[in-house]
Design an enzyme around this catalytic site. Structure first.
Site, short mmCIF file in Angstrom:
data_model
loop_
_atom_site.label_atom_id
_atom_site.label_comp_id
_atom_site.label_asym_id
_atom_site.label_seq_id
_atom_site.Cartn_x
_atom_site.Cartn_y
_atom_site.Cartn_z
N LYS A 64 0.85 -1.21 0.00
CA LYS A 64 0.00 0.00 0.00
C LYS A 64 0.88 1.25 0.00
O LYS A 64 2.06 1.17 0.32
CB LYS A 64 -0.91 -0.02 1.23
N ARG A 111 -11.31 -0.34 14.25
CA ARG A 111 -11.09 0.38 13.01
C ARG A 111 -12.04 -0.15 11.94
O ARG A 111 -12.90 0.59 11.47
CB ARG A 111 -9.63 0.27 12.57
N HIS A 152 -6.68 -7.52 12.36
CA HIS A 152 -5.46 -6.72 12.42
C HIS A 152 -5.19 -6.34 13.87
O HIS A 152 -6.12 -5.99 14.60
CB HIS A 152 -5.63 -5.46 11.56
N ARG A 193 0.84 -11.16 6.78
CA ARG A 193 0.80 -9.93 5.97
C ARG A 193 1.94 -9.03 6.42
O ARG A 193 1.83 -8.37 7.43
CB ARG A 193 -0.50 -9.15 6.18
N TYR A 207 13.95 31.50 3.89
CA TYR A 207 12.79 32.29 4.33
C TYR A 207 12.87 32.60 5.82
O TYR A 207 13.04 31.68 6.64
CB TYR A 207 11.49 31.51 4.08
N CYS A 245 12.55 24.78 2.37
CA CYS A 245 11.58 25.32 1.41
C CYS A 245 10.78 24.16 0.81
O CYS A 245 11.01 22.99 1.13
CB CYS A 245 12.29 26.06 0.28
N MET A 246 9.84 24.48 -0.08
CA MET A 246 9.00 23.43 -0.66
C MET A 246 9.82 22.45 -1.50
O MET A 246 9.57 21.24 -1.45
CB MET A 246 7.89 24.06 -1.52
N ASP A 247 10.78 22.97 -2.24
CA ASP A 247 11.48 22.12 -3.20
C ASP A 247 13.00 22.09 -3.02
O ASP A 247 13.69 21.41 -3.76
CB ASP A 247 11.19 22.63 -4.62
C1 PLP Z 1 -0.58 -1.87 6.82
C2 PLP Z 1 -1.17 -3.13 7.20
C3 PLP Z 1 -0.37 -4.27 7.34
C4 PLP Z 1 1.14 -4.24 7.30
O1 PLP Z 1 1.63 -3.73 8.52
P1 PLP Z 1 3.19 -3.70 8.81
O2 PLP Z 1 3.29 -3.27 10.22
O3 PLP Z 1 3.78 -2.71 7.88
O4 PLP Z 1 3.68 -5.06 8.57
C5 PLP Z 1 -1.01 -5.47 7.57
N1 PLP Z 1 -2.35 -5.54 7.67
C6 PLP Z 1 -3.14 -4.46 7.57
C7 PLP Z 1 -4.60 -4.62 7.69
C8 PLP Z 1 -2.58 -3.20 7.35
O5 PLP Z 1 -3.37 -2.14 7.27
#
Ligand code: PLP
Length: 383
Positions: free
Chosen positions: A43, A141, A170, A226, A270, A318-320
């Protein structure tokens, strides 16, 4: 550092070490019991590392599935040629159903409205929509509350357009696997899954462990883990570091675009938040700013590396762009820079290193956010 790979149009870039990514992915594969799967979380553009590029490397190293946060991120993977199963880690709007089905991207499901609409569209399109059911076990969540899983499945399972490919939860406190909060989530999840199986509901791939849980508690692997942050070589918490060494994948580099020696008392940037002291100071400009993930709150507080040594960032970021100073002191005489000289913002230069963790501490945040930030605009170079 092969300069041939640097972007031609900007003297600032993110460097991705493909070998490190491969070795970290392999390390997580090696944690798995026989027959268990690895879902790589890519992600937010693979935590800023570039989702398609990283997913290809992870796939070649044994990733079985990919997880993303948005439907667009899933589409981007498909258009980049990723054929593995893709899971969106939350329930998208109902309007996303056509895209999900067309690209074979699995949503997380926890409302019967969504599940049934998804099934209807699947029937109309002549396919079956696979999904993973999210279970709420304590983080508050997303997900179907652990007490309501049977009722939920009874509401949706009659539909021939949907198929449960997995169930997951999770953890909120996986950095403390001996703690009561984590154990309670484990119990709630295990019992909810067992109840569904006992009642004859298909559960598919059962999964719950993120990076810290995968590293600290091998007992909760179920069918798949995961992993996110660990793949990118960053430790999810202090406890995990001694358990499994990981190699940072991202470095952030720039080249000096301009130098000047302002007189004593002159300001820089700035608001003149830095003024030249009574010393010879060379102010060097580098083309990285807060729109590249270098937060303005670090102005005058952070170091960068130049020729294997730390030098101070000066003036407001700065921004860039931002400025860094090579200051001669009686204690430290430093070679001055020329336009084109290499500056390391995160990563190694000789024996010196600035880690994502250092930057996170300085910012009052976690390494996850630092990496994501640098992924926003800087061009990525894969070495
Ligand atoms: C982001 C996320 C993960 C991965 O988490 P890490 O701590 O980066 O391993 C796994 N499951 C869910 C639902 C997440 O949102």
């Amino acid at each position: 550092m092969p300069s041939s790979k640097e972007p031609a149009t900007r003297w600032a870039w993110v460097e991705i070490d493909q070998g490190a990514l491969r070795r970290n992915t392999r390390a997580f594969k090696n944690l798995l019991g026989y027959g268990k799967r690895l879902c790589c979380v890519v992600k937010a553009d693979a935590y800023g590392h570039g989702a398609v590029q990283c997913a290809k490397i992870m796939h070649a190293t044994g990733a079985d599935m990919f997880a993303v946060a948005t439907v667009s991120e899933g589409v981007q993977l498909r258009e980049g040629g990723i054929k593995s199963p893709i899971l969106v880690l939350n329930e998208p709007p109902i309007d996303a159903c056509d895209t999900l089905l067309e690209y074979q991207i699995m949503p997380s499901v926890y409302s019967s409205e969504f599940a049934l609409a998804y099934g209807e569209r699947a029937v109309e399109m002549g396919c079956v929509g696979k999904y993973h059911m999210a279970i709420e076990t304590g983080m508050n969540r997303i997900g179907v509350r652990f007490t309501d899983v049977l009722e939920f499945r009874r509401e949706i399972d009659f539909h021939r357009g949907i198929e449960c490919d997995g169930v997951f939860t999770h953890f909120a406190t996986a950095d403390d696997p001996d703690g009561w909060d984590y154990r309670l989530q484990c119990t709630r999840f295990s019992e909810a899954v067992a109840a569904m199986k006992d009642a004859g509901f298909e559960c598919g791939i059962v999964h719950c462990s993120n990076t810290p849980a995968s590293m600290l508690d091998h007992s909760m692997q179920f069918d798949m883990i995961r992993a996110g942050i660990g793949l990118y070589g960053l430790q999810p918490c202090e406890k995990s570091a001694p358990i499994m060494p990981l190699e940072p994948v991202m470095s952030v580099r720039a080249r000096v675009t301009r130098t000047i020696h302002p007189a004593m008392g002159e300001g820089v940037g700035y608001g003149f938040t830095f003024r030249v002291p009574r010393a010879r100071v060379q102010v060097c400009t580098i083309p990285v700013g807060y729109a590249d993930g270098l937060p303005r709150t670090l102005s005058n507080k952070m170091d960068v590396l130049y020729r294997g040594q730390r030098i101070r960032q000066v003036g407001n970021i700065c921004m860039d762009q931002c400025m860094v100073a090579i200051q001669q002191t009686p204690a430290r005489q430093m070679p001055e820079a020329e336009v084109g000289d290499l500056i390391t913002i995160v990563g190694k230069d000789g024996d010196a290193v600035i880690s994502m963790d250092e930057m996170a501490r300085l910012r009052g945040t976690i390494n996850y956010e630092v990496a994501c930030g640098f992924g926003m605009r800087l061009e990525k170079v894969y070495i």
